[in-house]
Scaffold this motif. Structure first.
Motif, PDB file in Angstrom:
ATOM      1  N   HIS A 361       7.732   5.589-110.656  1.00  0.00           N
ATOM      2  CA  HIS A 361       8.002   4.633-109.729  1.00  0.00           C
ATOM      3  C   HIS A 361       8.957   3.603-110.078  1.00  0.00           C
ATOM      4  O   HIS A 361       9.648   3.166-109.069  1.00  0.00           O
ATOM      5  CB  HIS A 361       6.697   3.619-109.723  1.00  0.00           C
ATOM      6  CG  HIS A 361       6.537   2.548-109.289  1.00  0.00           C
ATOM      7  ND1 HIS A 361       7.089   1.126-109.480  1.00  0.00           N
ATOM      8  CD2 HIS A 361       6.023   2.406-107.756  1.00  0.00           C
ATOM      9  CE1 HIS A 361       6.854   0.296-108.412  1.00  0.00           C
ATOM     10  NE2 HIS A 361       6.169   0.805-107.421  1.00  0.00           N
ATOM     11  N   ASP A 362       9.389   3.367-111.203  1.00  0.00           N
ATOM     12  CA  ASP A 362      10.511   2.724-111.457  1.00  0.00           C
ATOM     13  C   ASP A 362      11.808   3.225-110.981  1.00  0.00           C
ATOM     14  O   ASP A 362      12.783   2.636-110.492  1.00  0.00           O
ATOM     15  CB  ASP A 362      10.785   2.725-113.172  1.00  0.00           C
ATOM     16  CG  ASP A 362      10.042   1.396-113.684  1.00  0.00           C
ATOM     17  OD1 ASP A 362       9.293   0.607-112.882  1.00  0.00           O
ATOM     18  OD2 ASP A 362       9.845   1.284-115.007  1.00  0.00           O
ATOM     19  N   TYR A 363      12.088   4.649-111.070  1.00  0.00           N
ATOM     20  CA  TYR A 363      13.215   5.390-110.863  1.00  0.00           C
ATOM     21  C   TYR A 363      13.520   5.378-109.216  1.00  0.00           C
ATOM     22  O   TYR A 363      14.631   4.918-108.814  1.00  0.00           O
ATOM     23  CB  TYR A 363      13.402   6.723-111.372  1.00  0.00           C
ATOM     24  CG  TYR A 363      13.445   6.998-112.824  1.00  0.00           C
ATOM     25  CD1 TYR A 363      14.307   6.137-113.748  1.00  0.00           C
ATOM     26  CD2 TYR A 363      13.146   8.059-113.483  1.00  0.00           C
ATOM     27  CE1 TYR A 363      14.602   6.320-114.885  1.00  0.00           C
ATOM     28  CE2 TYR A 363      13.280   8.195-114.615  1.00  0.00           C
ATOM     29  CZ  TYR A 363      13.916   7.505-115.399  1.00  0.00           C
ATOM     30  OH  TYR A 363      14.401   7.577-116.862  1.00  0.00           O
ATOM     31  N   ARG A 364      12.414   5.292-108.633  1.00  0.00           N
ATOM     32  CA  ARG A 364      12.336   5.226-107.089  1.00  0.00           C
ATOM     33  C   ARG A 364      12.946   3.879-106.510  1.00  0.00           C
ATOM     34  O   ARG A 364      13.731   3.830-105.675  1.00  0.00           O
ATOM     35  CB  ARG A 364      11.064   5.594-106.567  1.00  0.00           C
ATOM     36  CG  ARG A 364      10.785   7.249-106.416  1.00  0.00           C
ATOM     37  CD  ARG A 364       9.507   7.227-105.447  1.00  0.00           C
ATOM     38  NE  ARG A 364       8.424   6.612-105.911  1.00  0.00           N
ATOM     39  CZ  ARG A 364       7.433   7.018-106.523  1.00  0.00           C
ATOM     40  NH1 ARG A 364       7.617   8.005-107.345  1.00  0.00           N
ATOM     41  NH2 ARG A 364       6.562   6.277-106.934  1.00  0.00           N
ATOM     42  N   GLU A 365      12.390   2.847-107.315  1.00  0.00           N
ATOM     43  CA  GLU A 365      12.757   1.571-107.001  1.00  0.00           C
ATOM     44  C   GLU A 365      14.347   1.253-107.439  1.00  0.00           C
ATOM     45  O   GLU A 365      15.228   0.851-106.536  1.00  0.00           O
ATOM     46  CB  GLU A 365      11.845   0.388-107.488  1.00  0.00           C
ATOM     47  CG  GLU A 365      12.160  -0.844-106.946  1.00  0.00           C
ATOM     48  CD  GLU A 365      11.159  -2.055-107.460  1.00  0.00           C
ATOM     49  OE1 GLU A 365      11.154  -2.905-106.663  1.00  0.00           O
ATOM     50  OE2 GLU A 365      10.391  -1.768-108.577  1.00  0.00           O
ATOM     51  N   LEU A 366      14.553   1.636-108.712  1.00  0.00           N
ATOM     52  CA  LEU A 366      15.761   1.437-109.163  1.00  0.00           C
ATOM     53  C   LEU A 366      16.886   2.123-108.125  1.00  0.00           C
ATOM     54  O   LEU A 366      18.040   1.476-108.058  1.00  0.00           O
ATOM     55  CB  LEU A 366      15.878   1.918-110.745  1.00  0.00           C
ATOM     56  CG  LEU A 366      15.223   0.931-111.737  1.00  0.00           C
ATOM     57  CD1 LEU A 366      15.082   1.882-113.131  1.00  0.00           C
ATOM     58  CD2 LEU A 366      15.863  -0.340-111.902  1.00  0.00           C
ATOM     59  N   LYS A 367      16.638   3.429-107.964  1.00  0.00           N
ATOM     60  CA  LYS A 367      17.765   4.020-107.050  1.00  0.00           C
ATOM     61  C   LYS A 367      17.723   3.774-105.741  1.00  0.00           C
ATOM     62  O   LYS A 367      18.813   3.537-105.252  1.00  0.00           O
ATOM     63  CB  LYS A 367      17.366   5.667-107.321  1.00  0.00           C
ATOM     64  CG  LYS A 367      18.007   6.313-108.727  1.00  0.00           C
ATOM     65  CD  LYS A 367      17.920   7.499-108.508  1.00  0.00           C
ATOM     66  CE  LYS A 367      18.484   8.451-109.919  1.00  0.00           C
ATOM     67  NZ  LYS A 367      18.422   9.779-109.658  1.00  0.00           N
ATOM     68  N   VAL A 390      21.451  -4.099-112.437  1.00  0.00           N
ATOM     69  CA  VAL A 390      20.188  -3.467-111.742  1.00  0.00           C
ATOM     70  C   VAL A 390      18.968  -3.542-112.442  1.00  0.00           C
ATOM     71  O   VAL A 390      17.838  -3.803-111.921  1.00  0.00           O
ATOM     72  CB  VAL A 390      20.468  -1.941-111.349  1.00  0.00           C
ATOM     73  CG1 VAL A 390      19.445  -1.283-110.965  1.00  0.00           C
ATOM     74  CG2 VAL A 390      21.531  -1.658-110.555  1.00  0.00           C
ATOM     75  N   THR A 391      18.815  -3.481-113.645  1.00  0.00           N
ATOM     76  CA  THR A 391      17.796  -3.848-114.589  1.00  0.00           C
ATOM     77  C   THR A 391      17.285  -5.146-114.650  1.00  0.00           C
ATOM     78  O   THR A 391      16.062  -5.346-114.398  1.00  0.00           O
ATOM     79  CB  THR A 391      17.959  -3.549-116.269  1.00  0.00           C
ATOM     80  OG1 THR A 391      18.492  -2.047-116.016  1.00  0.00           O
ATOM     81  CG2 THR A 391      17.088  -3.649-117.145  1.00  0.00           C
ATOM     82  N   ALA A 392      18.261  -6.112-114.503  1.00  0.00           N
ATOM     83  CA  ALA A 392      17.993  -7.474-114.295  1.00  0.00           C
ATOM     84  C   ALA A 392      17.253  -8.007-112.786  1.00  0.00           C
ATOM     85  O   ALA A 392      16.304  -8.316-112.769  1.00  0.00           O
ATOM     86  CB  ALA A 392      19.009  -8.327-114.406  1.00  0.00           C
ATOM     87  N   ALA A 393      17.844  -7.259-111.716  1.00  0.00           N
ATOM     88  CA  ALA A 393      17.291  -7.207-110.470  1.00  0.00           C
ATOM     89  C   ALA A 393      15.805  -6.640-110.429  1.00  0.00           C
ATOM     90  O   ALA A 393      14.939  -7.208-109.918  1.00  0.00           O
ATOM     91  CB  ALA A 393      18.027  -6.574-109.548  1.00  0.00           C
ATOM     92  N   HIS A 394      15.695  -5.520-110.989  1.00  0.00           N
ATOM     93  CA  HIS A 394      14.322  -4.930-111.198  1.00  0.00           C
ATOM     94  C   HIS A 394      13.525  -5.700-111.991  1.00  0.00           C
ATOM     95  O   HIS A 394      12.323  -6.168-111.515  1.00  0.00           O
ATOM     96  CB  HIS A 394      14.422  -3.638-111.891  1.00  0.00           C
ATOM     97  CG  HIS A 394      13.357  -2.851-111.913  1.00  0.00           C
ATOM     98  ND1 HIS A 394      12.254  -3.107-112.961  1.00  0.00           N
ATOM     99  CD2 HIS A 394      12.422  -1.954-110.989  1.00  0.00           C
ATOM    100  CE1 HIS A 394      11.168  -2.335-112.683  1.00  0.00           C
ATOM    101  NE2 HIS A 394      11.512  -1.505-111.882  1.00  0.00           N
ATOM    102  N   ALA A 395      13.912  -6.553-112.844  1.00  0.00           N
ATOM    103  CA  ALA A 395      12.904  -7.449-113.729  1.00  0.00           C
ATOM    104  C   ALA A 395      12.636  -8.568-113.054  1.00  0.00           C
ATOM    105  O   ALA A 395      11.379  -9.007-113.024  1.00  0.00           O
ATOM    106  CB  ALA A 395      13.525  -7.596-114.963  1.00  0.00           C
ATOM    107  N   PHE A 396      13.650  -9.231-112.259  1.00  0.00           N
ATOM    108  CA  PHE A 396      13.237 -10.457-111.593  1.00  0.00           C
ATOM    109  C   PHE A 396      12.090  -9.878-110.606  1.00  0.00           C
ATOM    110  O   PHE A 396      11.375 -10.919-110.179  1.00  0.00           O
ATOM    111  CB  PHE A 396      14.460 -10.941-110.728  1.00  0.00           C
ATOM    112  CG  PHE A 396      14.364 -12.000-109.989  1.00  0.00           C
ATOM    113  CD1 PHE A 396      13.938 -13.379-110.266  1.00  0.00           C
ATOM    114  CD2 PHE A 396      14.078 -11.850-108.651  1.00  0.00           C
ATOM    115  CE1 PHE A 396      13.839 -14.447-109.573  1.00  0.00           C
ATOM    116  CE2 PHE A 396      13.825 -12.990-107.651  1.00  0.00           C
ATOM    117  CZ  PHE A 396      13.850 -14.125-108.195  1.00  0.00           C
TER     118      PHE A 396
END
Length: 423
Positions: A361-367, A390-396
């Motif tokens: 799920h993370d990889y799909r959203e990150l990519k 990108v990690t920061a955007a995902h964390a937010f």
């Protein structure tokens, strides 16, 4: 997110940026970080710098290019703050180790090589990164990354110099990068409740041994050809004749592949439901057996760990084998090894074995959502800056999903008196 949603989140994003980018020394750099994060979160097919700058009302392509590719800000403290901020919010049941690939053209992007590319399912030109994620059934987030350095890059001074690879970075196997990452996170006072991984890592006896030495519990996938001894079979030594060296204790029966062992217990599988899926309860049939992984590597590691390797009793460590055999399937479809206590309920083993779905799920959203693989730069610095952003955007976004109306975590850098204006 559309432009209206991004604008509504500006105040919360400013607080978030002030906190996680507090280690970035310059105010204008932190402002560019805020701008870049908005570009990543804003709707659009491409999340490389040029199209993001065109979509943002305050976007400046040259400024963003410099911020990502040439600026000297250190991404590690930023990732550290993200990890320390997110772990309490996610409340992980486990950490998941995996690797992700980035297909590339040419040979000059940092660490690109012809290797197995999971994104394409075949050998191809790509970069590969190892990541560690905090995961629960309701949320997850990346904690740290390592870019895999192929041997051909480690030995190529020209490409190393052109892409700015630090002198201390060389080739290390992916399983070693995973352990390095776990050690770094431990230095940040973050330790996994349990570690889960696919067979690319779980198959490796050295990796499992590394977790044991770090006192980390694990549930890791393996292939069907891993060989084991039943837990109650003990090694024996033939009687000594009195001449030469005394015979060493050994298991006298050949170990069996886990697939063969599971087939001999077909009637012992029981139904387990591990979570509610989008189409209803997720259920299958499982078996847990106590076993002793065999093989030359397992034997050598066990002997090396003995108090006196020269008089080792030959007993291999005992772990739990978990097997999945869905109803109607001709053979098992999944195998895992775990060093959790022997009395751990099968349902708990299954829940942990299956929790790796969150990393996909993370990889799909990150990519697909945040452009993890859209970076077009070639340098070591640029790649690590982009991945951190990108990690920061995902964390937010994860924070907003977990508590959309809550204030962000209090820290010295998020108090009103210390906030910096953002673009």
């Amino acid at each position: 997110m559309d432009a209206h949603e991004v604008n509504r989140a500006r105040v919360k994003l400013a607080l978030f940026v002030a906190d996680v980018f507090a280690s970035v020394p310059r105010k204008d750099q932190r402002a560019k970080g805020d701008c870049y994060l908005r570009g990543l979160m804003l709707d659009g097919r491409r999340k490389s710098i040029q199209p993001m700058a065109e979509r943002l009302p305050d976007g400046n392509e040259q400024n963003l290019q410099q911020f990502v590719n040439q600026s000297t800000w250190d991404p590690v403290p930023v990732r550290r703050r993200i990890a320390q901020r997110m772990v309490p919010q996610v409340g992980p049941d486990a950490w998941a180790v995996d690797d992700v690939s980035f297909p590339k053209d040419g040979r000059m992007s940092v660490a690109v090589a012809h290797q197995y590319c999971g994104a394409l399912g075949k050998q191809a030109n790509c970069q590969v990164a190892v990541s560690v994620h905090a995961v629960s059934d309701t949320a997850s987030c990346p904690l740290q990354w390592r870019l895999f350095m192929p041997q051909e890059w480690a030995d190529d001074p020209v490409r190393r110099r052109k892409t700015g690879i630090p002198d201390e970075i060389g080739h290390r196997e992916k399983w070693r990068l995973a352990l390095d990452t776990i050690d770094e996170l431990a230095g940040w006072n973050l330790v996994p409740p349990v570690l889960v991984a696919d067979a690319g890592y779980g198959q490796n006896a050295d990796f499992r041994d590394g977790l044991e030495h770090r006192s980390i519990d694990y549930v890791v996938a393996i292939r069907s050809d891993v060989t084991v001894h039943p837990h109650d079979v003990m090694p024996t030594a033939p009687a000594w004749s009195g001449n030469g060296r005394k015979p060493q204790p050994r298991y006298r029966d050949r170990p069996a592949p886990v697939a063969a062992l599971a087939a001999g217990h077909r009637q012992a599988f029981t139904g387990v439901t591990w979570r509610e899926g989008s189409r209803g309860p997720m259920r299958s049939y499982f078996l847990a057996l106590r076993v002793r992984p065999a093989g030359i590597k397992s034997r050598r590691l066990a002997q090396a760990a003995a108090p006196d390797p020269d008089s080792w009793d030959g007993v291999l460590p005992e772990v739990t084998l978990l097997v999945e055999w869905p109803d109607g399937a001709e053979e098992p479809t999944g195998y895992w090894l775990s060093n959790l206590p022997a009395d751990t309920p099968v349902a708990e083993l299954v829940r942990l074995a299956k929790i790796r779905w969150r990393i996909e799920h993370d990889y799909r959203e990150l990519k697909h959502g945040l452009g993890l693989d859209h970076f077009e730069g070639r340098s070591w610095t640029g790649w690590h800056h982009h991945v951190t952003l990108v990690t920061a955007a995902h964390a937010f976004l994860t924070e907003q999903r977990l508590s959309p109306k809550a204030d962000t975590a209090d820290s010295p850098s998020t108090r009103p008196s210390t906030l910096s204006r953002t673009c």
